[in-house]
Enzyme design. Structure first.
Site, mmCIF file in Angstrom:
data_model
loop_
_atom_site.group_PDB
_atom_site.id
_atom_site.type_symbol
_atom_site.label_atom_id
_atom_site.label_comp_id
_atom_site.label_asym_id
_atom_site.label_seq_id
_atom_site.Cartn_x
_atom_site.Cartn_y
_atom_site.Cartn_z
ATOM 1 N N GLY A 104 4.332 -5.659 51.109
ATOM 2 C CA GLY A 104 5.140 -6.796 51.573
ATOM 3 C C GLY A 104 6.403 -6.973 50.751
ATOM 4 C CG ASP A 105 5.950 -7.623 46.610
ATOM 5 O OD1 ASP A 105 5.783 -8.706 47.202
ATOM 6 O OD2 ASP A 105 5.241 -7.254 45.657
ATOM 7 C CB SER A 106 8.062 -2.222 49.578
ATOM 8 O OG SER A 106 7.370 -2.049 48.375
ATOM 9 C CB THR A 138 11.470 -8.066 46.414
ATOM 10 O OG1 THR A 138 10.230 -8.274 47.115
ATOM 11 C CG2 THR A 138 12.620 -8.291 47.376
#
Length: 343
Positions: free
Chosen positions: A295-297, A67
């Site tokens: 999701g992290d991105s 992230t």
């Protein structure tokens, strides 16, 4: 422009060992797609098996580090972001430091003398992923590292602080320390539900932290796992998002915003009892490489605009852009410059 060190991440730095496998490989190790787990003894031979694959890829990973690297890439200004976590004194740790620093993140690793750098098996089947984390040195992060004056200076500098829920398995004390600091100084503290097992088996430290959480992120399966543990008796992600945002808050904090991603279905944002849905432009199946770090991105893209003071719609747009780039590549890798245009 983003100020230096505006965004700080704390988490488990893991070197991703990524491989395309078949369903039989998942079955062999008792794994399911679109899930993330901590490795048990039965999974340990898997890492050697992956490393022996001629097509194996090594990529700097760990949810929070992904992230922060994406946010840094989107912002494009060196040292706008910082990151704390623990690695081993070994080649993997050195390799990851180099990979993670390249984009301009100020990496502040604690180094454990005894254990090797943590790894994460990333098993890709038809573009979907299953994650198996062997935390190793990442599990050894100590609050003493956080409290060293040269590191605490980065906490003081940050206006936004983020951790994936995975860090609750390692140093809830460190998370609580920075969460309280954020509340006392008017900063934003943000976490991600991270995986169903965090909601299920780390409920107590998660709920202790929750009053300090200003932004809560998660996907639909994590949100439903959270709701089930809370006894909310609903699978409706809109209802869950509203309830997440409405959970009690500590004094000095901001109104909580809940952000739930749902793959190609609309992203849900809840604030003040109101729900907004933001459509996602699906990527054609043939362009999908793997969903690892999607999701992290999304969160990285979202935070890159949040720290610039942009509105929620712009933050979601940036999140969707970042996720769309990452799923068309292997792991959390990205081109040299983003093509996202801030509005």
């Amino acid at each position: 422009m983003a100020s230096e060190g505006v965004l700080l991440g704390m988490g488990n730095p893991l070197l991703d060992i990524s491989c395309v496998v078949d369903d039989a490989f998942l079955e062999k190790y008792g794994l399911t797609l679109n899930n993330a787990i901590l490795a048990e003894d039965k999974h340990l031979p898997m890492y050697k098996e992956l490393a022996a694959n001629p097509d194996v890829e090594y990529i700097a990973g760990g949810a929070t580090q992904n992230t922060i690297r994406i946010a840094q890439w989107m912002l494009g200004e060196s040292n706008a972001t910082s990151y704390f976590g623990c690695v081993g004194k070994d080649e993997y740790g050195d390799r990851m430091f180099k990979l993670a620093s390249e984009g301009g993140v100020n990496i502040r690793y604690d180094v454990d003398e005894d254990l090797p750098t943590g790894t994460c098996g990333v098993l890709v089947v038809k573009g979907e992923r299953s994650l198996v984390a062997n935390l190793s040195a990442a599990n050894k992060y100590k609050i003493d590292h956080l409290k060293k004056p040269e590191n605490w200076a980065f906490v003081e500098k940050a206006k936004y602080i983020y951790s994936a829920g995975f860090f609750l398995t390692v140093s809830p004390e460190s998370m609580m320390t920075v969460a309280k600091h954020a509340a006392e100084t008017g900063k934003y503290y943000m976490i991600n539900l991270a995986a169903p097992f965090i909601c299920q088996f780390f409920k107590d430290p998660l709920m202790e932290l929750f009053p300090y959480v200003d932004f809560i992120f998660g996907n639909e399966s994590e949100a439903r796992a959270f709701a089930q543990v809370q006894g909310w008796e609903t699978e409706d992600t809109k209802v869950i998002a509203v309830k997440l945002a409405a959970l009690p808050k500590a004094g000095g904090t901001h109104k909580r915003v809940a952000v739930i991603t749902q793959g190609t279905d609309p992203t849900i944002v809840a604030e003040d009892g109101k729900v907004t849905e933001f459509p996602v432009t699906p990527i054609p199946k043939e362009k999908l490489v793997d969903t690892n770090a999607a999701g992290d991105s999304f969160v990285g893209g979202f935070l890159s605009q949040l720290v610039l003071g942009k509105d929620i719609a712009q933050c979601v747009r940036a999140g969707n852009y970042a996720a769309s780039v990452i799923i068309q590549r292997s792991g959390c890798t990205f081109p040299s410059k983003p093509s996202f245009e801030s509005q």
